[in-house]
Design a protein around this motif. Structure first.
Motif, short mmCIF file in Angstrom:
data_model
loop_
_atom_site.label_atom_id
_atom_site.label_comp_id
_atom_site.label_asym_id
_atom_site.label_seq_id
_atom_site.Cartn_x
_atom_site.Cartn_y
_atom_site.Cartn_z
N ALA A 365 0.86 -1.19 0.00
CA ALA A 365 0.00 0.00 0.00
C ALA A 365 0.89 1.23 0.00
CB ALA A 365 -0.93 0.01 1.21
N GLU A 366 0.49 2.25 -0.75
CA GLU A 366 1.20 3.51 -0.78
C GLU A 366 0.21 4.62 -1.10
OE1 GLU A 366 3.06 3.68 -5.23
OE2 GLU A 366 4.04 2.30 -3.83
N GLY A 367 0.54 5.82 -0.66
CA GLY A 367 -0.36 6.94 -0.89
C GLY A 367 0.34 8.26 -0.65
N GLY A 368 -0.27 9.32 -1.19
CA GLY A 368 0.29 10.67 -1.06
C GLY A 368 0.52 11.28 -2.42
N ALA A 369 0.63 12.61 -2.47
CA ALA A 369 0.83 13.35 -3.72
C ALA A 369 -0.28 13.05 -4.71
CB ALA A 369 2.20 13.02 -4.33
N GLY A 370 -1.51 12.82 -4.21
CA GLY A 370 -2.66 12.53 -5.06
C GLY A 370 -2.78 11.10 -5.51
N VAL A 371 -1.87 10.22 -5.06
CA VAL A 371 -1.86 8.82 -5.51
C VAL A 371 -2.40 7.92 -4.41
CG1 VAL A 371 -0.39 6.91 -6.25
CG2 VAL A 371 0.10 9.23 -7.04
N ARG A 372 -3.20 6.94 -4.83
CA ARG A 372 -3.69 5.88 -3.95
C ARG A 372 -3.41 4.56 -4.64
NH1 ARG A 372 -7.30 9.39 -5.14
NH2 ARG A 372 -8.58 7.91 -6.33
N ASN A 373 -2.70 3.67 -3.94
CA ASN A 373 -2.32 2.40 -4.58
C ASN A 373 -2.29 1.31 -3.53
OD1 ASN A 373 -0.18 0.28 -5.40
ND2 ASN A 373 -0.55 1.37 -7.32
N GLY A 374 -2.80 0.13 -3.88
CA GLY A 374 -2.78 -1.02 -2.98
C GLY A 374 -2.98 -2.30 -3.75
N GLY A 375 -2.44 -3.40 -3.20
CA GLY A 375 -2.59 -4.67 -3.88
C GLY A 375 -2.27 -5.84 -2.98
N LEU A 376 -2.65 -7.04 -3.45
CA LEU A 376 -2.41 -8.29 -2.75
C LEU A 376 -1.76 -9.27 -3.69
CD1 LEU A 376 -5.84 -8.70 -0.88
CD2 LEU A 376 -3.69 -7.91 0.11
N GLY A 377 -1.00 -10.20 -3.12
CA GLY A 377 -0.35 -11.22 -3.93
C GLY A 377 -0.02 -12.44 -3.10
N GLY A 378 0.53 -13.43 -3.74
CA GLY A 378 0.90 -14.65 -3.04
C GLY A 378 1.81 -15.51 -3.88
N LEU A 379 2.53 -16.41 -3.21
CA LEU A 379 3.40 -17.39 -3.85
C LEU A 379 3.06 -18.76 -3.30
CD1 LEU A 379 5.35 -14.67 -3.09
CD2 LEU A 379 6.88 -15.92 -4.61
N TRP A 380 2.92 -19.74 -4.21
CA TRP A 380 2.54 -21.09 -3.82
C TRP A 380 3.61 -22.07 -4.30
CZ3 TRP A 380 -0.65 -17.43 -5.75
CH2 TRP A 380 -1.76 -17.08 -5.00
N LEU A 381 3.94 -23.01 -3.43
CA LEU A 381 4.81 -24.12 -3.80
C LEU A 381 3.93 -25.26 -4.26
CD1 LEU A 381 7.80 -24.96 -3.87
CD2 LEU A 381 7.51 -25.87 -1.56
N LEU A 382 4.05 -25.66 -5.52
CA LEU A 382 3.13 -26.60 -6.14
C LEU A 382 3.63 -28.04 -6.03
CD1 LEU A 382 2.34 -24.58 -9.40
CD2 LEU A 382 1.11 -24.53 -7.22
N GLY A 383 2.69 -28.98 -6.23
CA GLY A 383 3.05 -30.39 -6.27
C GLY A 383 2.83 -31.08 -4.95
N ALA A 384 2.55 -32.39 -5.02
CA ALA A 384 2.31 -33.16 -3.80
C ALA A 384 3.51 -33.14 -2.88
CB ALA A 384 1.93 -34.60 -4.18
#
Length: 786
Positions: A365-384
């Motif tokens: 998340a970040e903001g200021g100077a007229g900007v608004r920004n945010g996001g989500l993410g993830g990393l997955w280890l695949l396979g049995a």
């Protein structure tokens, strides 16, 4: 048989009550209560255990068997069970020695898991900081037909004055340009970064005030700011594993030795008791791998377990957090202006959390100077088995005033031994904005990357890649490349590459290079490339400077589209810094240049000149003793100066650094308390390592009795007039007696070993005596009896 056993039990109960693990059991009819030493699967119990001998068979309560490690579900603790009823249990009862040896299959047992830690993740204690100042410098000067220039980049650091470290970096430049208007000198100084930094190692946390770079994730952009930044710093605990580490499990029925091999390399060896075990390892490889656990039991039998795993540095270990938060104003014109900051206050924060060893969550998340920004993410280890690679994804929303848009990204990475695959795509929709776009170029609307590689011994390493970058203003570039490299023997290396910009057919670029390792530390290389219709080639011969110091040189000739050129340079590296000189000519223009780099350290009352310092360091003190060799990790790095001090650099911050001296290199009359110490400096700071070396005035006396015969070996001598508590020494062969810490005037009393009589003697040690003085023969006169 019953009565003798009952008597033995009664005697044992009276003499060794605390040895028993439980209260005496109730003895049923026709049974005898026994307290036996128990060995289960070759492991002896720490206490005697109660049993009942009835009808020639051993019985025990369910509670006793559970204490030994047996699994007995739904059995009352006081129920008496015949050991022969346990299927697969071998029983060897020795009535004479009152012990029983049990051999049970692992299925009958419920034993705790033994964890074997192959990571050795201890946290060192930070060494006390010594107040001081450091000045790193990097100087460069050149002169040619077009003019002259002097450049200086330097860093000033203060440490040990209160909490934290203060540092500042600057650039200074002086130019003289030759032209029709005459010579003109210009000078310019630019401040780069000024900051105060403080760390909490136990929390892996760092605070910065002043100029810093905000934290960022793979799908966000960092900001250069002036203000405050606080966040995680895993380098404060370098021995701690912050990424998921594979744990390998197994079980043994008897005490055994286990060895762990990862891709054929031995990682751990240790002993395990009966029952399940787990080895927490740090294999040190990235990608899919294979581990073998070799188990050797007490009977000499060996078996091997093969377990696949996947190692990655992208995920966090379960339960671990990695975060940062920055608040301040964005730095403008960095490297050009000293104090240029935007007037708006902005905030940027990032967070990563190890939800499990196979899932890491991310947020920004970040903001200021007229900007608004945010996001989500993830990393997955695949396979049995977690061996199918790592998948990453993110989504973010960003807006600048009334304009807004979205960004999404997907990526996948997998590698194993000789093959790797890396896929990544990131796209924006609408007018997606972040704070960095407020002061520079907006994020790419399309960012695609595909790369794969194969490494096979017969053909070498082969890699293919595709990259596309498109921006909202219309720029769209796509590149494809193939590269190859091959090592031939231990001396020759070949490489080649082919790169093309797909939307410009004339942009084909071809490169071929070769390098040779010659004798006596010489290296030769040649390269040829062609791009945009122009062909260039170069050849070079060099002798690089070794890390411990010395002289090195390099010569090069080249031709770029018909323009010849040449360059020659030499460098000298010693403990005080690096010096270099050189000359170059290209396209009819020639110039000469010189460079120097190093550091000055003011600490512990001394000024030290040394190579540039980017990490921790220490001043070693030997109590004023000159010329003492000092070792870092068993390698001599220098000798103490006229003040008995030596500056030791290249220490790893927050880690153990073993610094020592060799007592065999010390004078014979020097007493040393410690010959090794562990120094653990903080980041970019210095510490003091003190070796207490105490020169002593020593003498080897040759002592005879009144008849001129050497005093018998084993006689005890006491120094009476040493000005300190009386000390004793033993007379050796031929009446020789070693004494140290002696004053000028000395009186000894020596007691003979057999007769008990004593004698006295006096001697003087010259005030200017150096080393160990040999004095004698001296006559020890027997004391007069009262």
């Amino acid at each position: 048989m019953g009565c003798p056993h009952a008597a033995i039990v009664a005697v044992l109960a009276g003499l060794c009550g605390p040895c028993f693990s439980a209260a005496p059991v109730a003895v049923p009819e026709a049974g005898v209560a026994l307290y036996l030493e128990v060995t289960l699967n070759q492991r002896t119990s720490a206490q005697l255990q109660p049993f009942v001998l009835r009808d020639g068979q051993l019985h025990a309560t369910a509670g006793t068997l559970r204490e030994l490690g047996f699994t007995l579900d739904k059995q009352p603790a006081d129920r008496l069970l015949a050991l022969s009823e346990l299927q697969g249990l071998d029983i060897a009862f020795d009535s004479r020695l009152q012990r029983v040896a049990l051999q049970a299959p692992i299925a009958l047992l419920s034993l705790p898991t033994t964890r074997l830690d192959a990571r050795r993740s201890s946290t060192p204690t930070l060494s006390p900081e010594a107040p001081g100042a450091l000045f790193n410098y990097d100087l460069y000067a050149s002169h040619g037909r077009g003019g002259s220039q002097w450049n200086a980049a330097h860093e000033t650091r203060l440490f040990g004055f209160g909490a934290g470290i203060v540092s500042q970096t600057m650039l200074n430049r002086v130019l003289r340009a030759e032209g029709p208007g005459g010579d003109a000198w210009h000078s310019r100084s630019v401040r780069l970064d000024t900051q105060w930094q403080f760390a909490w190692p136990e929390r892996m946390l760092t605070l910065q005030l002043g100029d810093s770079v905000s934290g960022a994730l793979d799908w966000s952009r960092a900001l250069r700011m002036g203000g405050v930044r606080i966040g995680s710093d895993f380098s404060l605990q370098p021995y701690r594993a912050t990424t998921p580490q594979p744990a390998f499990y197994g079980e043994v029925a008897v005490p055994s030795t286990v060895e762990l091999y990862v891709n054929g390399l031995k990682q751990y060896s240790g002993q395990v008791p009966p029952g399940p075990f787990a080895i927490d390892s740090r294999p040190g490889i990235t990608g899919a791998g294979q581990a073998q656990i070799v188990i050797s039991d007490a009977f000499g039998r060996t078996r091997t377990l093969t377990l696949p795993f996947y190692g990655t540095q992208q995920l966090l270990a379960a339960g671990l957090n990695d975060w940062s938060a920055s608040l301040g104003r964005v730095r403008l014109d960095y490297g050009q202006k000293s104090f240029s900051y935007d007037g708006a206050t902005v905030m940027s924060s990032s967070w990563r959390h190890g939800w499990s060893d196979r899932l890491t969550l991310e947020a920004h998340a970040e903001g200021g100077a007229g900007v608004r920004n945010g996001g989500l993410g993830g990393l997955w280890l695949l396979g049995a088995e977690g061996t199918a690679g790592v998948l990453r994804a993110s989504a973010a929303h960003g807006a600048l005033n009334a304009d807004s848009g979205h960004q999404w990204a997907l990526g996948y990475q997998w590698n194993r031994n000789s093959l790797f695959v890396d896929l990544h795509t990131q796209h924006t929709r609408g007018d997606y904005r972040d704070i960095a776009s407020r002061y520079g170029q907006p994020p790419a609307s399309v960012s695609d990357r595909v790369s794969t590689g194969l490494n096979l011994a017969p053909i070498g390493s082969l890699a293919l890649s595709y990259v596309r970058l498109a921006y909202p203003q219309g720029d769209d570039a796509r590149y494809a490349s193939v590269s190859w490299s091959r090592q031939l023997g231990g001396r020759l290396s070949l490489s080649a590459s082919l790169t093309r910009q797909l939307n410009d057919r004339r942009s084909l670029a071809v490169f071929f290079g070769a390098s040779w390792c010659l004798d006596d530390g010489l290296y030769a290389s040649a390269a040829m490339q062609r791009a945009y219709g122009r062909t260039g080639s170069s050849a070079e011969v060099s002798s690089p400077v070794q890390g411990d110091g010395g002289v090195g040189w390099r010569t090069q000739v080249r031709n770029d589209a018909g323009q010849p050129g040449a360059q020659a340079e030499a460098s000298w590296l010693n403990r005080f810094g690096r010096l270099g000189v050189g000359a170059a000519s290209f396209a009819g223009s020639s110039y000469g240049y010189a460079s120097a780099s190093g550091a000055l350290v003011l600490m512990n009352g001394g000024l030290f000149a040394t190579r540039d310092i980017s990490d921790g360091f220490a001043v070693v003190s030997t109590d004023g003793l000159v010329g003492v060799p000092v070792k870092l990790e068993n390698r001599v790095v220098g000798t103490t100066d006229a003040d008995g001090r030596l500056l030791v650099t290249h220490l790893n911050a927050w880690q153990y650094n073993r610094i020592g001296i060799d007592p065999m290199d010390l004078p014979a009359n020097v007493r040393v308390r410690d010959t090794e110490q562990n120094a653990t400096p903080s980041d970019r700071a210095g510490t003091l390592v003190h070796f207490a070396l105490h020169p002593v005035r020593a003498a080897l006396l040759v002592v005879h009795d009144a008849q001129g015969r050497p005093l018998p070996m084993g006689s005890r001598a006491t120094v009476l007039d040493g000005g300190a508590p009386a000390t004793e020494a033993i007379v050796g062969y031929d009446g020789e007696l070693y004494l140290d810490d002696l004053p000028t005037h000395n009186r000894l009393r020596i007691r003979l070993p057999d007769s008990g009589t004593a004698c006295e003697l006096r001697f003087e040690l010259p005030p200017t005596a150096d080393g160990i003085q040999r004095i004698g023969p001296l006559t020890c006169l027997t004391e007069a009896r009262p």
